[in-house]
Design a protein around this motif. Structure first.
Motif, PDB file in Angstrom:
ATOM      1  N   ALA A  69      -1.209  -3.574  35.792  1.00 60.00           N
ATOM      2  CA  ALA A  69      -1.133  -2.823  36.890  1.00 60.00           C
ATOM      3  C   ALA A  69      -0.511  -1.645  37.320  1.00 60.00           C
ATOM      4  O   ALA A  69      -0.636  -0.577  37.901  1.00 60.00           O
ATOM      5  CB  ALA A  69      -1.173  -3.504  38.263  1.00 60.00           C
ATOM      6  N   ALA A  70       0.955  -1.624  36.578  1.00 57.07           N
ATOM      7  CA  ALA A  70       1.618  -0.245  36.814  1.00 57.07           C
ATOM      8  C   ALA A  70       1.751   0.640  35.545  1.00 57.07           C
ATOM      9  O   ALA A  70       2.079   1.724  35.522  1.00 57.07           O
ATOM     10  CB  ALA A  70       3.216  -0.868  36.499  1.00 57.07           C
ATOM     11  N   LEU A  71       1.172   0.165  34.292  1.00 55.36           N
ATOM     12  CA  LEU A  71       0.752   1.112  33.419  1.00 55.36           C
ATOM     13  C   LEU A  71       0.293   2.364  33.840  1.00 55.36           C
ATOM     14  O   LEU A  71       0.592   3.266  33.191  1.00 55.36           O
ATOM     15  CB  LEU A  71      -0.128   0.085  32.388  1.00 55.36           C
ATOM     16  N   LEU A  72      -0.911   2.170  34.539  1.00 52.87           N
ATOM     17  CA  LEU A  72      -1.428   3.456  34.780  1.00 52.87           C
ATOM     18  C   LEU A  72      -0.837   4.373  35.637  1.00 52.87           C
ATOM     19  O   LEU A  72      -1.174   5.457  36.166  1.00 52.87           O
ATOM     20  CB  LEU A  72      -2.754   3.137  35.292  1.00 52.87           C
ATOM     21  N   SER A  73       0.347   3.908  36.195  1.00 58.66           N
ATOM     22  CA  SER A  73       1.162   4.848  37.190  1.00 58.66           C
ATOM     23  C   SER A  73       2.258   5.450  36.711  1.00 58.66           C
ATOM     24  O   SER A  73       2.980   6.550  37.455  1.00 58.66           O
ATOM     25  CB  SER A  73       1.309   4.044  38.432  1.00 58.66           C
ATOM     26  N   GLU A  74       2.791   4.762  35.411  1.00 53.29           N
ATOM     27  CA  GLU A  74       4.201   5.195  35.008  1.00 53.29           C
ATOM     28  C   GLU A  74       4.060   6.788  34.569  1.00 53.29           C
ATOM     29  O   GLU A  74       3.059   7.275  34.061  1.00 53.29           O
ATOM     30  CB  GLU A  74       4.492   4.292  33.707  1.00 53.29           C
ATOM     31  N   SER A  75       5.407   7.307  34.284  1.00 47.45           N
ATOM     32  CA  SER A  75       5.470   8.686  33.756  1.00 47.45           C
ATOM     33  C   SER A  75       5.192   8.564  32.259  1.00 47.45           C
ATOM     34  O   SER A  75       5.059   7.577  31.610  1.00 47.45           O
ATOM     35  CB  SER A  75       6.922   9.171  33.818  1.00 47.45           C
ATOM     36  N   ALA A  76       4.477   9.667  31.938  1.00 51.18           N
ATOM     37  CA  ALA A  76       4.112   9.897  30.351  1.00 51.18           C
ATOM     38  C   ALA A  76       5.349   9.292  29.408  1.00 51.18           C
ATOM     39  O   ALA A  76       5.274   8.798  28.439  1.00 51.18           O
ATOM     40  CB  ALA A  76       3.672  11.086  30.047  1.00 51.18           C
ATOM     41  N   GLU A  77       6.623  10.027  29.722  1.00 50.75           N
ATOM     42  CA  GLU A  77       7.885   9.670  29.094  1.00 50.75           C
ATOM     43  C   GLU A  77       8.099   8.199  28.807  1.00 50.75           C
ATOM     44  O   GLU A  77       8.203   7.653  27.968  1.00 50.75           O
ATOM     45  CB  GLU A  77       8.942  10.313  29.239  1.00 50.75           C
ATOM     46  N   GLY A  78       7.835   7.489  29.954  1.00 50.82           N
ATOM     47  CA  GLY A  78       8.147   5.997  30.165  1.00 50.82           C
ATOM     48  C   GLY A  78       7.118   5.175  29.422  1.00 50.82           C
ATOM     49  O   GLY A  78       7.520   4.309  28.730  1.00 50.82           O
ATOM     50  N   LEU A  79       5.906   5.780  29.450  1.00 47.51           N
ATOM     51  CA  LEU A  79       4.683   5.104  28.508  1.00 47.51           C
ATOM     52  C   LEU A  79       5.339   5.129  27.090  1.00 47.51           C
ATOM     53  O   LEU A  79       5.082   4.278  26.265  1.00 47.51           O
ATOM     54  CB  LEU A  79       3.702   5.713  28.752  1.00 47.51           C
ATOM     55  N   ALA A  80       5.582   6.245  26.583  1.00 46.06           N
ATOM     56  CA  ALA A  80       5.870   6.439  25.225  1.00 46.06           C
ATOM     57  C   ALA A  80       7.018   5.818  24.869  1.00 46.06           C
ATOM     58  O   ALA A  80       7.111   5.334  23.557  1.00 46.06           O
ATOM     59  CB  ALA A  80       6.056   8.141  24.843  1.00 46.06           C
ATOM     60  N   GLU A  81       8.159   5.707  25.581  1.00 43.37           N
ATOM     61  CA  GLU A  81       9.365   4.833  25.224  1.00 43.37           C
ATOM     62  C   GLU A  81       8.983   3.475  25.158  1.00 43.37           C
ATOM     63  O   GLU A  81       9.673   2.399  24.682  1.00 43.37           O
ATOM     64  CB  GLU A  81      10.407   5.131  26.389  1.00 43.37           C
ATOM     65  N   ALA A  82       8.097   2.792  26.079  1.00 43.83           N
ATOM     66  CA  ALA A  82       7.991   1.422  26.234  1.00 43.83           C
ATOM     67  C   ALA A  82       6.956   0.930  25.164  1.00 43.83           C
ATOM     68  O   ALA A  82       6.947  -0.346  25.297  1.00 43.83           O
ATOM     69  CB  ALA A  82       7.333   1.159  27.642  1.00 43.83           C
ATOM     70  N   PHE A  83       6.024   1.785  24.793  1.00 47.87           N
ATOM     71  CA  PHE A  83       5.041   1.144  23.934  1.00 47.87           C
ATOM     72  C   PHE A  83       4.845   1.838  22.423  1.00 47.87           C
ATOM     73  O   PHE A  83       4.595   2.944  22.557  1.00 47.87           O
ATOM     74  CB  PHE A  83       3.430   1.127  24.595  1.00 47.87           C
ATOM     75  N   ARG A  84       4.177   1.148  21.643  1.00 49.40           N
ATOM     76  CA  ARG A  84       3.674   1.428  20.254  1.00 49.40           C
ATOM     77  C   ARG A  84       2.117   1.805  20.564  1.00 49.40           C
ATOM     78  O   ARG A  84       1.532   0.606  20.975  1.00 49.40           O
ATOM     79  CB  ARG A  84       4.074   0.513  19.079  1.00 49.40           C
ATOM     80  N   ILE A  85       1.707   2.789  20.288  1.00 47.58           N
ATOM     81  CA  ILE A  85       0.348   3.187  20.593  1.00 47.58           C
ATOM     82  C   ILE A  85      -0.434   3.327  19.298  1.00 47.58           C
ATOM     83  O   ILE A  85      -0.202   4.315  18.577  1.00 47.58           O
ATOM     84  CB  ILE A  85       0.121   4.512  21.377  1.00 47.58           C
ATOM     85  N   THR A  86      -1.842   2.773  19.233  1.00 44.48           N
ATOM     86  CA  THR A  86      -2.695   2.945  18.125  1.00 44.48           C
ATOM     87  C   THR A  86      -3.937   3.536  18.693  1.00 44.48           C
ATOM     88  O   THR A  86      -4.475   3.099  19.749  1.00 44.48           O
ATOM     89  CB  THR A  86      -2.623   1.739  17.270  1.00 44.48           C
TER      90      THR A  86
END
Length: 211
Positions: free
Chosen positions: A115-132
């Motif tokens: 539920a917090a994923l969609l509200s985090e900052s872009a930078e926070g998302l990139a720092e927290a997850f590996r994206i494929t």
């Protein structure tokens, strides 16, 4: 089920906040493009929990409203009613049948859930997850998010499936090899949402539990 609900809501919210970010690779850029224009999302959901062999353990359905940053209203209607609500600082879990609400702060651990994923900052998302990025059934785009720090996450992997700009499905994989699928329908993006939607005042007679 609370764990899966938090994961799904967080995931959508944290990703809603991805206006721009600089993780290398086309997967991150494509996810940014898919979500950049979305500030709120509302609709209906069907939730299905499966065990490691793919057998259905339980299912439920209801409605949801998500808004950046960090706000969500997740209303399970069947088979048992529950409301999961957050204003970005506090989370309320309300069980009308038990006449009780559990209140907890949104701490760093919960911010790495879906539920917090969609509200985090872009930078926070990139720092927290590996994206494929991959192509799923019917040519739909599927983004996979794996937490970089597994110890602090409520899920092992998260998948977001899109048909163009439309988010169709969220799948949460946990450490027990169970999967929780949220199929989203009747969704609307960027509709006005009243702030009162994301707060909760306990009705008279409801027990308030502080977690």
């Amino acid at each position: 089920m609370l764990k899966q609900l938090l994961a799904a809501a967080s995931a959508v919210l944290m990703v809603l906040g991805t206006a721009s970010y600089a993780q290398d690779g086309s997967s991150a850029n494509a996810l940014r493009d898919a979500l950049a224009a979305t500030t709120s999302l509302r609709g209906q959901f069907t939730q299905t929990l499966r065990d490691a062999e793919g057998e259905v353990i339980e299912s439920s359905d209801g409605s949801f409203v998500l808004q950046r940053p960090g706000r969500f209203f997740w209303h399970t209607k069947t088979p048992f009613e529950q409301q999961l609500i957050s204003d970005g600082d506090t989370i309320w879990l309300y069980d009308p049948d038990l006449m009780q609400v559990t209140v907890r702060p949104v701490n760093d651990n919960l911010k790495t859930t879906p539920a917090a994923l969609l509200s985090e900052s872009a930078e926070g998302l990139a720092e927290a997850f590996r994206i494929t990025r991959s192509v799923g059934q019917d040519g739909h785009e599927v983004f996979g998010l794996a937490p970089i720090n597994d110890d602090d996450s409520l899920f092992a992997r998260l998948e977001l499936e899109f048909d163009g700009p439309q988010l169709l499905r969220i799948v949460v994989h946990d450490s027990l090899r169970q999967t929780t699928e949220f199929a989203l329908t009747d969704t609307e993006r960027n509709k006005p949402v009243a702030a009162e939607q994301f707060t909760f005042d306990a009705p008279e007679g409801v027990d308030v539990l502080i977690d």
